[in-house]
Scaffold this active site. Structure first.
Site, PDB file in Angstrom:
ATOM      1  CG  ASN A  41      47.962  39.974  50.383  1.00  0.00           C
ATOM      2  OD1 ASN A  41      47.959  40.892  51.192  1.00  0.00           O
ATOM      3  ND2 ASN A  41      48.737  38.907  50.517  1.00  0.00           N
ATOM      4  CD  GLU A  43      47.498  34.687  51.469  1.00  0.00           C
ATOM      5  OE1 GLU A  43      47.414  33.903  52.442  1.00  0.00           O
ATOM      6  OE2 GLU A  43      48.584  35.068  50.989  1.00  0.00           O
ATOM      7  CB  CYS A  52      47.260  40.127  43.729  1.00  0.00           C
ATOM      8  SG  CYS A  52      48.235  38.657  43.413  1.00  0.00           S
ATOM      9  CD  GLU A  54      49.806  43.953  42.999  1.00  0.00           C
ATOM     10  OE1 GLU A  54      49.163  43.215  43.762  1.00  0.00           O
ATOM     11  OE2 GLU A  54      50.950  43.690  42.597  1.00  0.00           O
ATOM     12  CB  CYS A  95      52.071  38.449  40.412  1.00  0.00           C
ATOM     13  SG  CYS A  95      50.286  38.555  40.171  1.00  0.00           S
ATOM     14  CB  CYS A  98      48.964  42.181  39.524  1.00  0.00           C
ATOM     15  SG  CYS A  98      48.085  41.418  40.906  1.00  0.00           S
TER      16      CYS A  98
HETATM   17  N1  THU Z   1      50.563  38.978  46.033  1.00  0.00           N
HETATM   18  C1  THU Z   1      49.965  40.177  45.768  1.00  0.00           C
HETATM   19  O1  THU Z   1      49.046  40.604  46.479  1.00  0.00           O
HETATM   20  N2  THU Z   1      50.392  40.879  44.678  1.00  0.00           N
HETATM   21  C2  THU Z   1      51.393  40.486  43.851  1.00  0.00           C
HETATM   22  O2  THU Z   1      51.638  41.134  42.849  1.00  0.00           O
HETATM   23  C3  THU Z   1      52.208  39.325  44.205  1.00  0.00           C
HETATM   24  C4  THU Z   1      51.628  38.419  45.236  1.00  0.00           C
HETATM   25  C5  THU Z   1      50.088  38.192  47.172  1.00  0.00           C
HETATM   26  C6  THU Z   1      49.397  36.915  46.816  1.00  0.00           C
HETATM   27  C7  THU Z   1      49.527  36.114  48.080  1.00  0.00           C
HETATM   28  O3  THU Z   1      48.478  36.479  48.970  1.00  0.00           O
HETATM   29  C8  THU Z   1      50.852  36.607  48.668  1.00  0.00           C
HETATM   30  O4  THU Z   1      51.173  37.809  47.999  1.00  0.00           O
HETATM   31  C9  THU Z   1      52.005  35.631  48.496  1.00  0.00           C
HETATM   32  O5  THU Z   1      52.138  35.248  47.178  1.00  0.00           O
END
Ligand code: THU
Length: 147
Positions: A41, A43, A52, A54, A95, A98
């Site tokens: 991920n 940010e 994210c 994925e 999520c 994704c």
């Molecule tokens: N996140 C992902 O990388 N993939 C997901 O499927 C769920 C959430 C990340 C986004 C954010 O950087 C952190 O997890 C908290 O939500």
């Protein structure tokens, strides 16, 4: 293969850029030829712009010309400790956004995609098909593209 893919996702998560949530996620995409492409991920100070793991992994696969070759995805996540290592035994799944991104690869590749969900640590691994995680998906075929 399952364990190799989860291990690759765990290694990828060590490179998460997640100073805001402090939740590190790693994803590993298995291609039909056995190779693996990973992502973490990514940010942003403007929170809503965060990507994210994925999505990063699949965008990387697409950029390498391999979007339609994805056969499986592993995802792991956990709370980042003081050493930058994601921790915890709670299994993480992709999520909603994704799932839609994985569906792009699934539909264009003409195959369902296996999704392995695991935690940052521990032995628990859950197996799903994308079609279970995102039934009745909207995708390229709705626009007359691909299969
Ligand atoms: N996140 C992902 O990388 N993939 C997901 O499927 C769920 C959430 C990340 C986004 C954010 O950087 C952190 O997890 C908290 O939500």
């Amino acid at each position: 293969m399952r364990d190799r893919l989860v291990a690759a996702a765990r290694t990828a998560a060590l490179k998460a850029h997640a100073p805001y949530s402090r939740f590190g996620v790693g994803a590993a995409v298995l291609l039909a030829d056995g190779s693996v492409i990973t992502g973490a991920n990514f940010e942003n100070a403007s929170y809503g712009l965060s990507l994210c793991a994925e999505t990063v992994a699949l965008a990387t696969a697409s950029s390498a010309g391999h979007l339609t070759d994805a056969v499986a995805v592993a995802v792991i996540g956990g709370v980042i400790d003081a050493n930058g290592v994601p921790r915890g035994v709670a299994v993480v799944g992709p999520c909603g956004r994704c799932r839609q991104v994985i569906n792009e690869a699934a539909q264009l590749g003409g195959r369902d995609i296996t999704v392995w969900c695991a935690a940052a640590e521990g032995e628990a691994i859950e197996r799903y098909l994308l079609s279970e995680l995102l039934p009745h998906a909207f995708g390229p075929s709705d626009l007359g593209i691909g299969n």
